[in-house]
Design a protein around this motif. Structure first.
Motif, PDB file in Angstrom:
ATOM      1  N   GLY A  75       0.789  -1.315   0.058  1.00  0.00           N
ATOM      2  CA  GLY A  75       0.079   0.039  -0.017  1.00  0.00           C
ATOM      3  C   GLY A  75       1.009   1.192  -0.069  1.00  0.00           C
ATOM      4  N   THR A  76       2.370   1.392  -0.059  1.00  0.00           N
ATOM      5  CA  THR A  76       3.056   2.394   0.017  1.00  0.00           C
ATOM      6  C   THR A  76       3.306   3.018  -1.571  1.00  0.00           C
ATOM      7  OG1 THR A  76       4.831   3.199   0.719  1.00  0.00           O
ATOM      8  CG2 THR A  76       5.082   0.981  -0.165  1.00  0.00           C
ATOM      9  N   SER A  77       3.619   4.118  -1.598  1.00  0.00           N
ATOM     10  CA  SER A  77       3.937   4.556  -3.031  1.00  0.00           C
ATOM     11  C   SER A  77       5.600   4.816  -2.914  1.00  0.00           C
ATOM     12  CB  SER A  77       3.165   5.909  -3.277  1.00  0.00           C
ATOM     13  OG  SER A  77       3.299   6.908  -2.186  1.00  0.00           O
ATOM     14  N   ARG A  78       6.137   4.295  -1.998  1.00  0.00           N
ATOM     15  CA  ARG A  78       7.703   4.609  -1.940  1.00  0.00           C
ATOM     16  C   ARG A  78       8.506   4.339  -3.198  1.00  0.00           C
ATOM     17  NH1 ARG A  78      12.265   5.922  -1.832  1.00  0.00           N
ATOM     18  NH2 ARG A  78      13.909   5.603  -0.029  1.00  0.00           N
ATOM     19  N   GLY A  79       7.809   3.061  -3.778  1.00  0.00           N
ATOM     20  CA  GLY A  79       8.493   2.717  -4.968  1.00  0.00           C
ATOM     21  C   GLY A  79       7.903   3.271  -6.505  1.00  0.00           C
ATOM     22  N   VAL A  80       7.305   4.200  -6.288  1.00  0.00           N
ATOM     23  CA  VAL A  80       6.581   4.859  -7.470  1.00  0.00           C
ATOM     24  C   VAL A  80       7.587   5.809  -8.076  1.00  0.00           C
ATOM     25  CG1 VAL A  80       4.722   6.187  -8.714  1.00  0.00           C
ATOM     26  CG2 VAL A  80       4.326   4.397  -6.749  1.00  0.00           C
ATOM     27  N   SER A  81       7.828   5.696  -9.637  1.00  0.00           N
ATOM     28  CA  SER A  81       8.518   6.619 -10.363  1.00  0.00           C
ATOM     29  C   SER A  81       9.846   6.781 -10.149  1.00  0.00           C
ATOM     30  CB  SER A  81       7.887   7.964 -10.362  1.00  0.00           C
ATOM     31  OG  SER A  81       6.421   8.012 -10.892  1.00  0.00           O
ATOM     32  N   ASN A  82      10.503   5.633  -9.914  1.00  0.00           N
ATOM     33  CA  ASN A  82      12.158   5.565 -10.179  1.00  0.00           C
ATOM     34  C   ASN A  82      12.596   5.708 -11.836  1.00  0.00           C
ATOM     35  OD1 ASN A  82      14.826   5.342  -9.229  1.00  0.00           O
ATOM     36  ND2 ASN A  82      13.966   3.927  -7.605  1.00  0.00           N
ATOM     37  N   GLU A  83      13.883   5.636 -11.866  1.00  0.00           N
ATOM     38  CA  GLU A  83      14.263   5.833 -13.251  1.00  0.00           C
ATOM     39  C   GLU A  83      15.450   5.036 -13.448  1.00  0.00           C
ATOM     40  OE1 GLU A  83      15.014   9.804 -14.697  1.00  0.00           O
ATOM     41  OE2 GLU A  83      13.255  10.532 -13.919  1.00  0.00           O
ATOM     42  N   PHE A  84      15.529   4.436 -14.840  1.00  0.00           N
ATOM     43  CA  PHE A  84      16.667   3.886 -15.346  1.00  0.00           C
ATOM     44  C   PHE A  84      17.757   4.706 -15.572  1.00  0.00           C
ATOM     45  CE2 PHE A  84      13.748   0.680 -16.768  1.00  0.00           C
ATOM     46  CZ  PHE A  84      14.456  -0.639 -16.603  1.00  0.00           C
ATOM     47  N   VAL A  85      19.073   4.207 -15.134  1.00  0.00           N
ATOM     48  CA  VAL A  85      20.331   5.269 -15.378  1.00  0.00           C
ATOM     49  C   VAL A  85      21.145   4.382 -16.292  1.00  0.00           C
ATOM     50  CG1 VAL A  85      20.248   6.350 -13.211  1.00  0.00           C
ATOM     51  CG2 VAL A  85      21.468   4.235 -13.602  1.00  0.00           C
ATOM     52  N   SER A  86      20.736   3.100 -16.559  1.00  0.00           N
ATOM     53  CA  SER A  86      21.344   2.568 -17.869  1.00  0.00           C
ATOM     54  C   SER A  86      20.484   1.664 -18.672  1.00  0.00           C
ATOM     55  CB  SER A  86      22.689   1.685 -17.308  1.00  0.00           C
ATOM     56  OG  SER A  86      22.013   0.726 -16.453  1.00  0.00           O
ATOM     57  N   ALA A  87      20.785   0.569 -19.435  1.00  0.00           N
ATOM     58  CA  ALA A  87      20.015  -0.320 -20.177  1.00  0.00           C
ATOM     59  C   ALA A  87      19.491  -1.270 -19.123  1.00  0.00           C
ATOM     60  CB  ALA A  87      20.571  -0.805 -21.365  1.00  0.00           C
ATOM     61  N   THR A  88      19.850  -1.654 -18.272  1.00  0.00           N
ATOM     62  CA  THR A  88      19.263  -2.736 -17.380  1.00  0.00           C
ATOM     63  C   THR A  88      19.367  -2.109 -15.800  1.00  0.00           C
ATOM     64  OG1 THR A  88      21.521  -3.797 -17.063  1.00  0.00           O
ATOM     65  CG2 THR A  88      20.100  -4.367 -18.737  1.00  0.00           C
ATOM     66  N   ALA A  89      18.472  -2.718 -15.058  1.00  0.00           N
ATOM     67  CA  ALA A  89      18.536  -2.396 -13.442  1.00  0.00           C
ATOM     68  C   ALA A  89      18.245  -3.736 -12.763  1.00  0.00           C
ATOM     69  CB  ALA A  89      17.603  -1.572 -13.313  1.00  0.00           C
ATOM     70  N   ALA A  90      18.664  -3.835 -11.775  1.00  0.00           N
ATOM     71  CA  ALA A  90      18.508  -5.118 -11.084  1.00  0.00           C
ATOM     72  C   ALA A  90      17.745  -4.972  -9.682  1.00  0.00           C
ATOM     73  CB  ALA A  90      19.951  -5.739 -10.599  1.00  0.00           C
ATOM     74  N   VAL A  91      16.914  -5.722  -9.558  1.00  0.00           N
ATOM     75  CA  VAL A  91      16.178  -5.711  -7.992  1.00  0.00           C
ATOM     76  C   VAL A  91      15.983  -6.916  -7.488  1.00  0.00           C
ATOM     77  CG1 VAL A  91      13.859  -5.271  -7.091  1.00  0.00           C
ATOM     78  CG2 VAL A  91      14.503  -4.191  -9.327  1.00  0.00           C
ATOM     79  N   SER A  92      16.192  -6.901  -6.205  1.00  0.00           N
ATOM     80  CA  SER A  92      16.076  -8.240  -5.691  1.00  0.00           C
ATOM     81  C   SER A  92      15.562  -8.050  -3.906  1.00  0.00           C
ATOM     82  CB  SER A  92      17.880  -8.674  -5.090  1.00  0.00           C
ATOM     83  OG  SER A  92      18.429  -7.791  -4.379  1.00  0.00           O
ATOM     84  N   ILE A  93      14.897  -9.149  -3.776  1.00  0.00           N
ATOM     85  CA  ILE A  93      14.192  -8.987  -2.310  1.00  0.00           C
ATOM     86  C   ILE A  93      14.389 -10.437  -1.600  1.00  0.00           C
ATOM     87  CG2 ILE A  93      12.452  -7.159  -2.753  1.00  0.00           C
ATOM     88  CD1 ILE A  93      10.497  -9.438  -3.723  1.00  0.00           C
ATOM     89  N   PRO A  94      14.622 -10.135  -0.490  1.00  0.00           N
ATOM     90  CA  PRO A  94      14.819 -11.756   0.331  1.00  0.00           C
ATOM     91  C   PRO A  94      13.445 -12.119   0.584  1.00  0.00           C
ATOM     92  CG  PRO A  94      15.529  -9.810   1.755  1.00  0.00           C
ATOM     93  CD  PRO A  94      15.562  -9.311   0.336  1.00  0.00           C
ATOM     94  N   GLY A  95      12.517 -11.534   0.674  1.00  0.00           N
ATOM     95  CA  GLY A  95      11.103 -11.779   1.222  1.00  0.00           C
ATOM     96  C   GLY A  95       9.888 -10.799   0.727  1.00  0.00           C
TER      97      GLY A  95
END
Length: 212
Positions: A187-207
Motif C-alpha cells: 500500500g505504499t507509494s515509496r517505489g513509484v516513479s524511479n528511473e533507469f540510469v542504464s539499459a538494465t537495472a537489478a532488483v532483489s528481495i529476500p522476502g
C-alpha cells in the motif's frame, strides 16, 4: 507438426492492442494459450494458438474455428463463473510447469480488470514459475519474487509495488533512487516513479513479492 516446448508459455488476452514496438520477443516454439478474444489477437500476431480458454463471449467465430482447424484445443467455460478468462488461462499455463510465462495484453478500458490482471500475475498459482512478465499496452510488468533484471533505457520510469504483503529488504542497482535493504509495506507509494540510469537495472528481495 513437431511438439512445442512448454518451457515458455505465451498467454494472449484481450484489452488494448499492444503496439509492435512494445511487443516482447516471443519464442517460436512457445506453447500459446489464448484467453477469449486473445484468440484474435494471437492470430493477428501470427501465433499458432495451442489452447483457447474462456466463455468466448468476445472472440470472433472465425478466430475460434481457425484454432480448431489448425489442431488447437478449445476449453469452454460458462459465462457465469468465478474466474475471469485471464485467470483461467494463467491456471492452465501454470499447470504445464513452465520456466517462463509471457503475457500479451490485459490493459483494457476497465480499472477493475487492470487491477485484477496485475494482481493475478503475482498469484500463488504462478509461484513456481521462474519468470513472469506481461506487456500491458506500453507498460511491461515483471514479477519479482527473489530477483530480476529489468530492461529499459536511461530515463525510463520504473515503479516497484509490493503486493500480497510487504516486500522485505528491497535492494536495487542502476536506478536513479537506490533502495538498499529497504522494507516496502503493502500500500505504499515509496517505489513509484524511479528511473533507469542504464539499459538494465537489478532488483532483489529476500522476502515478499514486487510488481516492477
Amino acid at each position: 507438426m513437431a511438439s512445442r516446448s512448454a518451457q515458455t508459455i505465451v498467454v494472449v488476452t484481450g484489452g488494448d492492442e499492444v503496439a509492435p514496438e512494445h511487443l516482447p520477443v516471443l519464442p517460436l516454439d512457445a506453447f500459446v494459450v489464448a484467453a477469449d478474444s486473445g484468440v484474435d489477437r494471437a492470430r493477428a500476431l501470427g501465433l499458432h494458438v495451442d489452447l483457447a480458454v474462456g466463455d468466448f463471449d468476445s472472440v470472433t467465430l472465425a478466430g475460434l474455428e481457425e484454432v480448431e482447424v489448425e489442431g488447437g484445443q478449445v476449453e469452454r467455460h460458462p459465462e457465469a463463473k468465478d474466474e475471469t478468462d485471464f485467470e483461467l488461462a494463467l491456471r492452465v499455463a501454470a499447470s504445464r510447469r513452465p520456466d517462463r510465462v509471457i503475457v500479451v495484453g490485459g490493459h483494457g478500458g476497465r480499472l477493475d480488470h487492470l487491477l485484477a490482471n496485475a494482481l493475478l500475475l503475482a498469484a500463488p498459482a504462478l509461484a513456481a514459475v521462474d519468470e513472469v512478465v506481461a506487456q500491458m499496452g506500453a507498460a511491461r510488468v515483471t514479477v519479482v519474487r527473489s530477483s530480476a533484471v529489468l530492461s529499459g533505457a536511461p530515463g525510463d520510469l520504473v515503479t516497484l509495488l509490493p503486493t500480497h504483503g510487504p516486500a522485505l529488504g528491497v535492494r536495487t542497482e542502476r536506478l536513479l533512487y537506490p533502495l538498499v535493504d529497504e522494507d516496502l509495506p503493502e500500500g505504499t507509494s515509496r517505489g513509484v516513479s524511479n528511473e533507469f540510469v542504464s539499459a538494465t537495472a537489478a532488483v532483489s528481495i529476500p522476502g515478499g513479492i514486487l510488481l516492477a
